[in-house]
Design an enzyme around this catalytic site. Structure first.
Site, PDB file in Angstrom:
ATOM      1  N   GLU A 170       7.099   6.973  11.829  1.00 46.64           N
ATOM      2  CA  GLU A 170       6.942   8.019  12.833  1.00 46.64           C
ATOM      3  C   GLU A 170       7.894   9.127  12.421  1.00 46.64           C
ATOM      4  OE1 GLU A 170       7.850   6.471  16.710  1.00 46.64           O
ATOM      5  OE2 GLU A 170       5.932   5.436  16.864  1.00 46.64           O
ATOM      6  N   ARG A 205       0.805  -1.225   0.000  1.00 47.29           N
ATOM      7  CA  ARG A 205       0.000   0.000   0.000  1.00 47.29           C
ATOM      8  C   ARG A 205       0.832   1.267   0.000  1.00 47.29           C
ATOM      9  NH1 ARG A 205      -2.691  -0.823   5.490  1.00 47.29           N
ATOM     10  NH2 ARG A 205      -0.557  -1.533   5.802  1.00 47.29           N
ATOM     11  N   LYS A 254      16.578  39.884   1.280  1.00 49.19           N
ATOM     12  CA  LYS A 254      17.188  39.810   2.614  1.00 49.19           C
ATOM     13  C   LYS A 254      18.478  38.996   2.577  1.00 49.19           C
ATOM     14  CE  LYS A 254      15.922  36.859   5.857  1.00 49.19           C
ATOM     15  NZ  LYS A 254      15.163  36.114   6.846  1.00 49.19           N
ATOM     16  N   ASP A 255      18.449  37.850   1.913  1.00 42.56           N
ATOM     17  CA  ASP A 255      19.640  37.006   1.867  1.00 42.56           C
ATOM     18  C   ASP A 255      20.722  37.580   0.957  1.00 42.56           C
ATOM     19  OD1 ASP A 255      18.525  35.276   3.692  1.00 42.56           O
ATOM     20  OD2 ASP A 255      17.833  33.857   2.187  1.00 42.56           O
ATOM     21  N   GLN A 283       7.471  24.803  17.849  1.00 39.75           N
ATOM     22  CA  GLN A 283       6.940  25.375  16.610  1.00 39.75           C
ATOM     23  C   GLN A 283       7.413  24.513  15.458  1.00 39.75           C
ATOM     24  OE1 GLN A 283       7.467  29.673  16.215  1.00 39.75           O
ATOM     25  NE2 GLN A 283       8.041  29.413  14.084  1.00 39.75           N
ATOM     26  N   GLU A 291      16.274  37.382  14.799  1.00 42.11           N
ATOM     27  CA  GLU A 291      16.537  36.755  13.497  1.00 42.11           C
ATOM     28  C   GLU A 291      17.764  37.402  12.847  1.00 42.11           C
ATOM     29  OE1 GLU A 291      14.018  35.952   9.443  1.00 42.11           O
ATOM     30  OE2 GLU A 291      13.712  37.851  10.469  1.00 42.11           O
ATOM     31  N   ARG A 305      17.858  29.386   0.685  1.00 46.65           N
ATOM     32  CA  ARG A 305      17.333  30.073   1.861  1.00 46.65           C
ATOM     33  C   ARG A 305      18.402  29.960   2.938  1.00 46.65           C
ATOM     34  NH1 ARG A 305      11.596  30.509   1.269  1.00 46.65           N
ATOM     35  NH2 ARG A 305      10.879  29.356  -0.547  1.00 46.65           N
ATOM     36  N   LYS A 331      17.083  22.803  15.557  1.00 46.10           N
ATOM     37  CA  LYS A 331      16.146  22.444  14.487  1.00 46.10           C
ATOM     38  C   LYS A 331      16.200  20.956  14.192  1.00 46.10           C
ATOM     39  CE  LYS A 331      16.633  26.946  12.282  1.00 46.10           C
ATOM     40  NZ  LYS A 331      17.019  27.699  11.088  1.00 46.10           N
ATOM     41  N   HIS A 348      21.987  27.916   9.405  1.00 49.64           N
ATOM     42  CA  HIS A 348      21.285  26.908   8.606  1.00 49.64           C
ATOM     43  C   HIS A 348      20.961  27.487   7.233  1.00 49.64           C
ATOM     44  CE1 HIS A 348      17.457  24.804   7.354  1.00 49.64           C
ATOM     45  NE2 HIS A 348      18.349  23.833   7.384  1.00 49.64           N
ATOM     46  N   HIS A 403      20.733  31.319   7.915  1.00 50.23           N
ATOM     47  CA  HIS A 403      19.871  31.909   8.936  1.00 50.23           C
ATOM     48  C   HIS A 403      20.149  31.330  10.317  1.00 50.23           C
ATOM     49  CE1 HIS A 403      16.759  32.398   5.451  1.00 50.23           C
ATOM     50  NE2 HIS A 403      17.661  33.369   5.436  1.00 50.23           N
ATOM     51  N   ASN A 426       7.768  24.650  11.144  1.00 49.54           N
ATOM     52  CA  ASN A 426       7.730  25.497   9.957  1.00 49.54           C
ATOM     53  C   ASN A 426       7.720  24.613   8.716  1.00 49.54           C
ATOM     54  OD1 ASN A 426       8.051  27.820  11.639  1.00 49.54           O
ATOM     55  ND2 ASN A 426      10.222  27.364  11.749  1.00 49.54           N
ATOM     56  N   TYR A 479      10.351  21.658   9.426  1.00 48.96           N
ATOM     57  CA  TYR A 479      11.298  21.569  10.527  1.00 48.96           C
ATOM     58  C   TYR A 479      10.703  22.098  11.816  1.00 48.96           C
ATOM     59  CZ  TYR A 479      12.494  26.484   9.434  1.00 48.96           C
ATOM     60  OH  TYR A 479      12.447  27.833   9.184  1.00 48.96           O
TER      61      TYR A 479
END
Length: 186
Positions: free
Chosen positions: A23, A18, A165-166, A42, A139, A55, A68, A115, A58, A44, A128
């Site tokens: 997990e 199937r 920004k980056d 949290q 930040e 990206r 993370k 990261h 950061h 994301n 993450y």
């Protein structure tokens, strides 16, 4: 892993006719097998719609730095962890790992690391968990082409797609990054 505290692992995947089951997160498994005791608060979810989207680099400064737990749920990415802990024996060293929806690998990156993630496919998604809430005030970004870091990216500069920004992030030497580790964490 060559960077103290960074861990790559693959959860058990149970397959049959199937499809599969796994997990994707188990606090018990992380504690028992990897020694990770973070309480994640949290999650994301990032979707990139072009190959070459970068990206990062950061992080969040103390006192709300983030550990993370990262996995790729669609497509394929190169995920980077950069040691920004000034008293670490691996300070300014970095690693990259390929995460994909097919290989099920996950990477745990502790506090004190920068990261970055680069999409290797036209569509990619990563999810993450973090152990500290997002803070706009804390930040930070480091310029992806910082010569002090000498990161080897998977594509030539002209193929990389970055946010404003980056693109305008400072060099590490011009940032207020001041991570340190305790002796007992070595």
């Amino acid at each position: 892993m060559p960077l103290n505290g960074v861990m790559l692992f693959t959860p058990d995947v149970f397959r049959d006719y199937r499809g599969w089951f796994m997990e994707s997160f188990s606090e018990k498994t992380l504690q028992k097998h990897l020694g990770v005791k973070n309480k994640f608060v949290q999650e994301n979810h990032i979707r990139s719609t072009q190959k070459g989207v970068l990206r990062g680099i950061h992080f969040q400064n103390n006192p709300v730095a983030q550990s993370k737990l990262i996995r790729c749920t669609a497509g394929q990415v190169m995920d980077y962890a950069i040691d920004l802990r000034m008293d670490s024996p691996t300070y300014l060293k970095w690693i990259c790992v390929e995460l994909s929806a097919d290989n099920f690998k996950q990477i745990y990156i502790p506090k004190g690391f920068g990261h970055a993630v680069v999409s290797l496919t036209d569509i990619s998604e990563i999810q993450y968990k973090v152990d500290s809430f997002y803070s706009k005030e804390a930040e930070r970004s480091i310029l992806w082409k910082d010569p002090q870091l000498a990161i080897e990216w998977p594509f030539p500069d002209e193929m990389m797609i970055l946010s404003e920004k980056d693109l305008n992030a400072p060099l590490l030497q011009d940032s207020d990054c001041s991570f340190k580790i305790k002796e007992d964490e070595l």
